[in-house]
Design a protein around this motif. Structure first.
Motif, PDB file in Angstrom:
ATOM      1  N   THR A  67       0.857  -1.184   0.000  1.00  0.00           N
ATOM      2  CA  THR A  67       0.000   0.000   0.000  1.00  0.00           C
ATOM      3  C   THR A  67       0.888   1.227   0.000  1.00  0.00           C
ATOM      4  OG1 THR A  67      -1.699  -1.195   1.240  1.00  0.00           O
ATOM      5  CG2 THR A  67      -1.862   1.211   1.203  1.00  0.00           C
ATOM      6  N   LEU A  68       0.548   2.167  -0.865  1.00  0.00           N
ATOM      7  CA  LEU A  68       1.307   3.407  -0.974  1.00  0.00           C
ATOM      8  C   LEU A  68       0.344   4.588  -0.950  1.00  0.00           C
ATOM      9  CD1 LEU A  68       2.717   1.422  -3.589  1.00  0.00           C
ATOM     10  CD2 LEU A  68       4.485   2.759  -2.484  1.00  0.00           C
ATOM     11  N   ILE A  69       0.849   5.718  -0.492  1.00  0.00           N
ATOM     12  CA  ILE A  69       0.096   6.962  -0.544  1.00  0.00           C
ATOM     13  C   ILE A  69       0.792   7.821  -1.592  1.00  0.00           C
ATOM     14  CG2 ILE A  69      -0.759   8.954   0.738  1.00  0.00           C
ATOM     15  CD1 ILE A  69      -1.754   6.188   1.803  1.00  0.00           C
ATOM     16  N   ALA A  70       0.050   8.218  -2.607  1.00  0.00           N
ATOM     17  CA  ALA A  70       0.619   9.024  -3.689  1.00  0.00           C
ATOM     18  C   ALA A  70      -0.014  10.405  -3.678  1.00  0.00           C
ATOM     19  CB  ALA A  70       0.374   8.347  -5.035  1.00  0.00           C
ATOM     20  N   HIS A  71       0.823  11.406  -3.935  1.00  0.00           N
ATOM     21  CA  HIS A  71       0.373  12.792  -4.054  1.00  0.00           C
ATOM     22  C   HIS A  71       0.741  13.264  -5.457  1.00  0.00           C
ATOM     23  CE1 HIS A  71       1.108  12.175   0.243  1.00  0.00           C
ATOM     24  NE2 HIS A  71       0.228  13.141   0.460  1.00  0.00           N
ATOM     25  N   ALA A  72      -0.135  14.013  -6.106  1.00  0.00           N
ATOM     26  CA  ALA A  72       0.161  14.519  -7.444  1.00  0.00           C
ATOM     27  C   ALA A  72      -0.355  15.942  -7.598  1.00  0.00           C
ATOM     28  CB  ALA A  72      -0.473  13.624  -8.504  1.00  0.00           C
ATOM     29  N   SER A  73       0.434  16.751  -8.294  1.00  0.00           N
ATOM     30  CA  SER A  73       0.030  18.111  -8.653  1.00  0.00           C
ATOM     31  C   SER A  73       0.003  18.219 -10.160  1.00  0.00           C
ATOM     32  CB  SER A  73       1.013  19.138  -8.103  1.00  0.00           C
ATOM     33  OG  SER A  73       0.853  19.265  -6.724  1.00  0.00           O
ATOM     34  N   LEU A  74      -0.949  18.982 -10.662  1.00  0.00           N
ATOM     35  CA  LEU A  74      -1.086  19.182 -12.090  1.00  0.00           C
ATOM     36  C   LEU A  74      -0.377  20.468 -12.510  1.00  0.00           C
ATOM     37  CD1 LEU A  74      -4.857  18.246 -12.441  1.00  0.00           C
ATOM     38  CD2 LEU A  74      -2.856  16.772 -12.697  1.00  0.00           C
ATOM     39  N   VAL A  75       0.063  20.503 -13.762  1.00  0.00           N
ATOM     40  CA  VAL A  75       0.750  21.675 -14.296  1.00  0.00           C
ATOM     41  C   VAL A  75      -0.181  22.884 -14.255  1.00  0.00           C
ATOM     42  CG1 VAL A  75       1.821  22.676 -16.345  1.00  0.00           C
ATOM     43  CG2 VAL A  75       2.251  20.297 -15.754  1.00  0.00           C
ATOM     44  N   ARG A  76      -1.396  22.675 -14.706  1.00  0.00           N
ATOM     45  CA  ARG A  76      -2.386  23.744 -14.714  1.00  0.00           C
ATOM     46  C   ARG A  76      -3.658  23.212 -14.074  1.00  0.00           C
ATOM     47  NH1 ARG A  76       0.506  23.407 -18.983  1.00  0.00           N
ATOM     48  NH2 ARG A  76      -0.771  21.982 -20.170  1.00  0.00           N
ATOM     49  N   ARG A 124       4.705   5.143 -14.031  1.00  0.00           N
ATOM     50  CA  ARG A 124       5.135   5.532 -15.386  1.00  0.00           C
ATOM     51  C   ARG A 124       3.925   5.924 -16.221  1.00  0.00           C
ATOM     52  NH1 ARG A 124      10.456   3.880 -16.991  1.00  0.00           N
ATOM     53  NH2 ARG A 124      11.483   2.838 -15.251  1.00  0.00           N
ATOM     54  N   LYS A 125       2.898   5.063 -16.201  1.00  0.00           N
ATOM     55  CA  LYS A 125       1.704   5.298 -17.007  1.00  0.00           C
ATOM     56  C   LYS A 125       0.911   6.509 -16.502  1.00  0.00           C
ATOM     57  CE  LYS A 125      -1.933   2.857 -16.273  1.00  0.00           C
ATOM     58  NZ  LYS A 125      -2.931   1.841 -16.054  1.00  0.00           N
ATOM     59  N   LEU A 126       0.682   6.561 -15.206  1.00  0.00           N
ATOM     60  CA  LEU A 126      -0.219   7.572 -14.646  1.00  0.00           C
ATOM     61  C   LEU A 126       0.442   8.933 -14.452  1.00  0.00           C
ATOM     62  CD1 LEU A 126      -3.188   7.616 -13.670  1.00  0.00           C
ATOM     63  CD2 LEU A 126      -2.318   7.261 -11.371  1.00  0.00           C
ATOM     64  N   PHE A 127       1.717   8.948 -14.056  1.00  0.00           N
ATOM     65  CA  PHE A 127       2.383  10.209 -13.731  1.00  0.00           C
ATOM     66  C   PHE A 127       3.457  10.623 -14.736  1.00  0.00           C
ATOM     67  CE2 PHE A 127       1.458   8.624  -9.223  1.00  0.00           C
ATOM     68  CZ  PHE A 127       0.255   9.296  -9.155  1.00  0.00           C
ATOM     69  N   MET A 128       4.421   9.756 -14.975  1.00  0.00           N
ATOM     70  CA  MET A 128       5.573  10.137 -15.785  1.00  0.00           C
ATOM     71  C   MET A 128       5.221  10.403 -17.253  1.00  0.00           C
ATOM     72  SD  MET A 128       8.515   7.614 -14.358  1.00  0.00           S
ATOM     73  CE  MET A 128       9.008   7.619 -12.657  1.00  0.00           C
ATOM     74  N   GLU A 129       4.290   9.653 -17.805  1.00  0.00           N
ATOM     75  CA  GLU A 129       3.910   9.825 -19.205  1.00  0.00           C
ATOM     76  C   GLU A 129       2.817  10.867 -19.389  1.00  0.00           C
ATOM     77  OE1 GLU A 129       2.966   5.890 -20.607  1.00  0.00           O
ATOM     78  OE2 GLU A 129       5.003   5.163 -20.226  1.00  0.00           O
ATOM     79  N   ASN A 130       2.333  11.427 -18.311  1.00  0.00           N
ATOM     80  CA  ASN A 130       1.261  12.423 -18.380  1.00  0.00           C
ATOM     81  C   ASN A 130       1.876  13.823 -18.354  1.00  0.00           C
ATOM     82  OD1 ASN A 130      -0.888  14.178 -17.925  1.00  0.00           O
ATOM     83  ND2 ASN A 130      -1.938  12.766 -16.554  1.00  0.00           N
ATOM     84  N   LYS A 135       4.269  17.434 -10.526  1.00  0.00           N
ATOM     85  CA  LYS A 135       5.112  16.690  -9.601  1.00  0.00           C
ATOM     86  C   LYS A 135       4.258  15.630  -8.919  1.00  0.00           C
ATOM     87  CE  LYS A 135       4.469  19.972  -5.795  1.00  0.00           C
ATOM     88  NZ  LYS A 135       5.081  20.774  -4.757  1.00  0.00           N
ATOM     89  N   PHE A 136       4.942  14.600  -8.433  1.00  0.00           N
ATOM     90  CA  PHE A 136       4.257  13.583  -7.650  1.00  0.00           C
ATOM     91  C   PHE A 136       5.226  13.046  -6.613  1.00  0.00           C
ATOM     92  CE2 PHE A 136       6.282  11.050 -10.902  1.00  0.00           C
ATOM     93  CZ  PHE A 136       6.639   9.882 -10.269  1.00  0.00           C
ATOM     94  N   GLN A 137       4.664  12.471  -5.581  1.00  0.00           N
ATOM     95  CA  GLN A 137       5.454  11.926  -4.477  1.00  0.00           C
ATOM     96  C   GLN A 137       4.706  10.718  -3.930  1.00  0.00           C
ATOM     97  OE1 GLN A 137       6.410  14.797  -1.355  1.00  0.00           O
ATOM     98  NE2 GLN A 137       5.760  13.299   0.159  1.00  0.00           N
ATOM     99  N   THR A 138       5.440   9.716  -3.479  1.00  0.00           N
ATOM    100  CA  THR A 138       4.791   8.561  -2.872  1.00  0.00           C
ATOM    101  C   THR A 138       5.437   8.212  -1.548  1.00  0.00           C
ATOM    102  OG1 THR A 138       6.239   7.006  -4.000  1.00  0.00           O
ATOM    103  CG2 THR A 138       4.181   7.546  -5.110  1.00  0.00           C
ATOM    104  N   SER A 139       4.637   7.610  -0.692  1.00  0.00           N
ATOM    105  CA  SER A 139       5.112   7.086   0.589  1.00  0.00           C
ATOM    106  C   SER A 139       4.612   5.660   0.700  1.00  0.00           C
ATOM    107  CB  SER A 139       4.559   7.889   1.758  1.00  0.00           C
ATOM    108  OG  SER A 139       4.945   9.239   1.668  1.00  0.00           O
ATOM    109  N   MET A 140       5.479   4.757   1.141  1.00  0.00           N
ATOM    110  CA  MET A 140       5.080   3.369   1.331  1.00  0.00           C
ATOM    111  C   MET A 140       4.511   3.199   2.739  1.00  0.00           C
ATOM    112  SD  MET A 140       7.250  -0.172   0.922  1.00  0.00           S
ATOM    113  CE  MET A 140       7.764   0.279  -0.707  1.00  0.00           C
ATOM    114  N   VAL A 141       3.397   2.519   2.831  1.00  0.00           N
ATOM    115  CA  VAL A 141       2.760   2.253   4.122  1.00  0.00           C
ATOM    116  C   VAL A 141       3.513   1.112   4.802  1.00  0.00           C
ATOM    117  CG1 VAL A 141       0.653   1.458   5.259  1.00  0.00           C
ATOM    118  CG2 VAL A 141       0.519   3.075   3.335  1.00  0.00           C
ATOM    119  N   ILE A 142       3.972   1.356   6.013  1.00  0.00           N
ATOM    120  CA  ILE A 142       4.685   0.352   6.800  1.00  0.00           C
ATOM    121  C   ILE A 142       3.692  -0.495   7.593  1.00  0.00           C
ATOM    122  CG2 ILE A 142       6.305  -0.004   8.710  1.00  0.00           C
ATOM    123  CD1 ILE A 142       7.672   2.625   7.756  1.00  0.00           C
TER     124      ILE A 142
END
Length: 155
Positions: A67-76, A124-130, A135-142
């Motif tokens: 399980t990961l928590i992902a944060h993403a911001s859009l350019v506009r 890659r599909k959802l963030f890097m190729e978009n 920007k995006f950041q992820t945290s792994m749930v311990i």
């Protein structure tokens, strides 16, 4: 908004704990007849108060999920860009929950994958190729301390 009385609230509290509670058991707990409970359930479902009744699956019982928590911001922040990202999220089964929020990131997501390779493919599909992702950041749930979707009704 649907008006809820004390019986409705008690019923919802019980169903949040166990959605398989029978009308007979609800009748015992609420002091109503099974038929009255069935009518109330039908009304709560038809009005959308009860939006789904699902099985909660223990990830540990089905494999070693990450399980990961992902944060993403859009350019506009234009509406069509926000709507396109929301559409992408809705059709991505690895994203269990997504919230459009205020703050440094526009979206916060709960993501579940089988392994880190699967997560790499997903980001890659959802963030890097978009091109609309700034920007995006992820945290792994311990450790999962608490999960749930229950509303904290006061009865």
């Amino acid at each position: 908004m649907v008006e809820l009385d004390a019986f409705d609230i008690k019923m919802l509290v019980q169903l949040q704990h166990d959605a398989r509670t029978t009308s007979e058991r609800l009748a015992e707990l609420l002091g109503l007849s099974p038929t009255a409970c069935q009518r109330r359930l039908k009304r709560l479902r038809a009005s959308g108060v009860i939006s789904a009744e699902i099985a909660v699956i223990d990830p540990a019982a089905t494999g070693n999920w990450i399980t990961l928590i992902a944060h993403a911001s859009l350019v506009r922040g234009r509406p069509e860009i926000v709507d396109a990202f929301k559409k992408d999220v809705r059709r991505t089964p690895e994203i269990q929950q997504c919230f459009y929020v205020t703050g440094d990131y526009a979206f916060v997501m709960v993501v579940v994958v089988q392994d880190i390779r699967a997560y790499d493919q997903l980001i890659r599909k959802l963030f890097m190729e978009n091109p609309n992702i700034l920007k995006f950041q992820t945290s792994m749930v311990i450790d999962t301390v608490k999960t749930g979707l229950s509303l904290p009704f006061q009865s």
